[in-house]
Design a protein around this motif. Structure first.
Motif, PDB file in Angstrom:
ATOM      1  N   THR A 248      -0.690   8.082  12.893  1.00  0.00           N
ATOM      2  CA  THR A 248       0.440   8.860  11.633  1.00  0.00           C
ATOM      3  C   THR A 248       1.200   9.881  12.373  1.00  0.00           C
ATOM      4  N   SER A 252       7.599   9.232  12.770  1.00  0.00           N
ATOM      5  CA  SER A 252       7.524   9.067  11.343  1.00  0.00           C
ATOM      6  C   SER A 252       7.087  10.411  10.788  1.00  0.00           C
ATOM      7  N   ASN A 300       5.622   0.525   1.914  1.00  0.00           N
ATOM      8  CA  ASN A 300       6.999   0.495   2.611  1.00  0.00           C
ATOM      9  C   ASN A 300       7.986   1.261   2.141  1.00  0.00           C
ATOM     10  N   PRO A 303       8.705   5.473   3.792  1.00  0.00           N
ATOM     11  CA  PRO A 303       9.770   5.828   4.300  1.00  0.00           C
ATOM     12  C   PRO A 303      11.105   5.731   3.955  1.00  0.00           C
TER      13      PRO A 303
END
Length: 327
Positions: A248, A252, A300, A303
């Protein structure tokens, strides 16, 4: 009934909301909260609210340091990758039987060293912070993969208390995050160092002429972001109980942190920043992610939502700067 004197009439108007700090951000947050609360009963429970705040705790520690750095006109796109490396190294040490205190010290020192290297490159080579730290992020992502060697590193119950226990019903991770945010806010508002950061971000050349040691301040700021990255790495490791390649952390995580800071109103060009705005940005992104999950949207979309919010915030930031320049 006689009308009140003209001087005592309420002067409230929708336009007056523009003067309220972070009014737009608060309004969006209220709308998202209200919409989600009406769609699912689970959202407004105490357990879910604490869960949201706990999940953004790691981001909050990184965002506190990034707010300080961006206020001074800097940028560090390698913080998420720094988290990946420090978490991997700490996990490796713990899995090999090393004392917890030693693993914690190594992670913090390693994170600080990475931040200082970024600071040295940015300060003495004049390479744009974005370019230098993005290159550093790519390098660190590779280092993290080498440390993992393709395997997930489990630490068992080591550091379990930090990641899972609570103090008066409040998770330790959230306590740490709040303390870091408060410390950053106090530094920015009440210390010479904080005032110097605003001055450097406003006009670095003028800051130098006024006697501020810009080089030293920048190195301290980059070192601080590195140290906080090390702390965030330990927090993430304690919560997950393991470190895995492609986990994680990384880009991101970094984008989510940058989004929270920019949404909160910290200027991309430097000279202005607020920890309160950053905290609101963190909560907004946490609420959006939680809402998408509770409403059964695909993961999904997360992001996508972060990228969209970041783009809107960046445009709004530039428009605000343009209006300020005209006035």
């Amino acid at each position: 009934m006689a009308e009140p004197p003209a001087g005592r009439r309420s002067r409230f108007s929708p336009g007056a909301l523009r003067g309220v700090p972070h009014a737009g951000l608060i309004a969006v947050l209220v709308i998202v909260v209200a919409f989600t609360a009406m769609r699912t009963e689970t959202f407004a429970t105490d357990r879910n609210i604490v869960n949201i705040l706990s999940q953004v705790s790691v981001n909050a520690v990184l965002a506190a340091g990034l707010t300080l750095l961006m206020t001074a006109g800097g940028m560090d796109f390698s913080m998420g990758s720094n988290v990946a490396v420090t978490a991997a190294v700490a996990a490796k040490l713990l899995a090999s039987g090393q004392p917890t205190g030693w693993a914690v010290a190594v992670a913090l020192l390693l994170g600080t060293a990475i931040g200082l290297v970024n600071g040295l490159v940015v300060t003495f080579t004049r390479v744009a912070p974005f370019v230098a730290t993005l290159a550093s992020a790519t390098l660190l992502d590779g280092v993290a993969l080498l440390v993992h060697d393709g395997n997930t590193i489990s630490i068992g119950t080591r550091m379990f208390a930090l990641g899972n226990n609570k103090l008066l019903g409040v998770p330790y991770l959230l306590v740490v995050a709040v303390l870091v945010l408060v410390a950053a806010a106090l530094v920015m508002r009440f210390t010479v160092f904080g005032r110097d950061a605003f001055a450097i971000g406003g006009n670095e050349h003028v800051a130098r002429l006024s006697g501020i040691n810009v080089t030293a301040r920048k190195l301290v700021l980059y070192g601080t972001t590195g140290a906080l990255s090390g702390l965030a790495g330990l927090m993430l490791l304690s919560r997950l109980g393991s470190s895995s390649p492609g986990g994680t952390a990384g880009l991101s995580l970094q984008l989510a942190v940058v989004a929270a800071v920019v949404i909160g109103g910290t200027s991309l060009a430097g000279g202005y920043g607020t920890v309160t705005g950053t905290a609101l940005g963190l909560v907004l992104l946490g609420v959006v992610a939680n809402a998408l999950n509770l409403l059964d949207f695909s993961s999904n979309y997360q992001p996508v939502s972060v990228g969209a919010v970041l783009l809107v915030a960046a445009v709004a930031n530039e428009m605000h700067k343009a209006r300020s320049a005209r006035h």
